[in-house]
Design an enzyme around this catalytic site. Sequence first.
Site, PDB file in Angstrom:
ATOM      1  N   LYS A  99     -55.135  73.274  61.512  1.00  0.00           N
ATOM      2  CA  LYS A  99     -53.701  73.479  61.722  1.00  0.00           C
ATOM      3  C   LYS A  99     -53.380  74.963  61.811  1.00  0.00           C
ATOM      4  O   LYS A  99     -52.618  75.398  62.695  1.00  0.00           O
ATOM      5  CB  LYS A  99     -52.918  72.831  60.574  1.00  0.00           C
ATOM      6  N   THR A 145     -44.165  65.361  50.081  1.00  0.00           N
ATOM      7  CA  THR A 145     -44.044  64.546  48.867  1.00  0.00           C
ATOM      8  C   THR A 145     -44.119  63.083  49.284  1.00  0.00           C
ATOM      9  O   THR A 145     -43.113  62.378  49.326  1.00  0.00           O
ATOM     10  CB  THR A 145     -42.721  64.820  48.129  1.00  0.00           C
ATOM     11  N   CYS A 173     -39.209  60.322  56.243  1.00  0.00           N
ATOM     12  CA  CYS A 173     -38.214  60.711  55.249  1.00  0.00           C
ATOM     13  C   CYS A 173     -37.436  59.534  54.675  1.00  0.00           C
ATOM     14  O   CYS A 173     -37.605  59.196  53.503  1.00  0.00           O
ATOM     15  CB  CYS A 173     -37.246  61.731  55.841  1.00  0.00           C
ATOM     16  N   GLY A 201     -37.053  54.533  60.391  1.00  0.00           N
ATOM     17  CA  GLY A 201     -38.435  54.731  59.973  1.00  0.00           C
ATOM     18  C   GLY A 201     -38.676  56.210  59.782  1.00  0.00           C
ATOM     19  O   GLY A 201     -37.772  56.958  59.427  1.00  0.00           O
ATOM     20  N   ARG A 251     -44.952  57.872  61.777  1.00  0.00           N
ATOM     21  CA  ARG A 251     -44.986  57.418  60.380  1.00  0.00           C
ATOM     22  C   ARG A 251     -43.930  56.336  60.161  1.00  0.00           C
ATOM     23  O   ARG A 251     -42.762  56.522  60.458  1.00  0.00           O
ATOM     24  CB  ARG A 251     -44.732  58.602  59.434  1.00  0.00           C
TER      25      ARG A 251
END
Length: 436
Positions: A35, A85, A262, A259, A332
């Site tokens: 990255k 997180t 978050c 979705g 995600r």
Amino acid sequence: MQLSVIGCGYLGAVHAAAMASIGHDVVGIDIDQRKIDALSRGEAPFFEPGLHEILSEGVAAGRLRFTTDIAAAEGAAVHFIGVGTPQQQSGHAADLTYVNEAFDALIPHLRAGDIVAGKSTVPVGTAATLAPKVDAAGATLVWNPEFLREGWAVQDTIDPDRLVAGVHEGPGGERAAEILREVYAPAVAKGTPFIITDYATAELVKVSANAFLATKISFINAMAEIAEVTGADVTLLADAIGHDVRIGRRFLGAGIGFGGGCLPKDIRAFAARAEELGRGESVNFLREVDAINMRRRDRAVELVVDGLGGSVFGKKIAVLGAAFKPHSDDVRDSPALDVAVRLNGLGAEIVVTDPQAIDNARRLHPQLAYEVDRDTALRDADAVVLVTEWDEYRREMSPEHVSTLTHGRVVVDGRNGLDAAAWRAAGWNYYGMGRP
């Protein structure tokens, strides 16, 4: 001002590039060498409109650099923590492993007077547990939550609708807030509200905002469930109640739900934290918000099955969209991909297309077939399912054109983004979410 950004994922990379674009000298730090190598070449590791331009400009101008060496943070006046997180594998609570590791790695490199600004979305109470460690190093902790919308993250960072600084009482907290004002000087000069709070309030601002938005989306999807058994049209319902200034029309688009990285995990983590605090009953409604959201994916699959006469086995279905929302390549917890996977599990021949998210989708679900070109994906399909509301599906795809490509005439509009009358007039069996 010299800044460091620890964590160069979606949040951190955007923040680092945006801060460099407004004139700061920024070093971005991450443990992922691949990255860092891409970012150092001015290449964004994910799709986000506008990011490539400000990233490459910052690197070329020498105001922005990236490294895996945490010692490079030394000398910065403000250190932003923007690590992930994720949801714990064993439950719904937030996993703070990366946050704790980032603070532990940074603290030996802090100088007296430094500001550490937490941007990660964390459970309320996290800042209070981290502050003593930062204080012991002679630095000051401020919690500065992000409010980024994927697809608009660059704009939201450079020109936010509000800035929040959670500080502890006393001169140290006041100084930290003033330094953050300097960091965000262009936005502050434009009149962006700068709100100073305590730590707990700053942490709650982000999760409560996400909880409210998720609730609003699930509310209209609950109304869609009622509309489906009464013959009402949820889109007209949303228009009507949206004229009430107390409610507003935004986030009242019924469909297959939300979705991404978050909203789903944040509302689950919020409910889990409330349980830990002994106030789980206060946010019990969030569990139903989550349940409604997941049911809408089931409903989209049901509509496809019904439209194809009760079975999708052996049928070719073109799935338009893989990203959880347009202007993003994020898959995600994508409702779009979830619908595709469920249909595949029922024996359908699935072909997924998306302008940006195919590579990410293929890595996550290699069992599906993918096609970059929209028209190629549509060719010979028995049914078409719109699950991500990209403009090239909603606005730039006519039912007459699609009719020249497909075998069947079944379209399931999982986002209520198509003109139902136009599709029906062109001979299609149109199925919307909460629409007659």
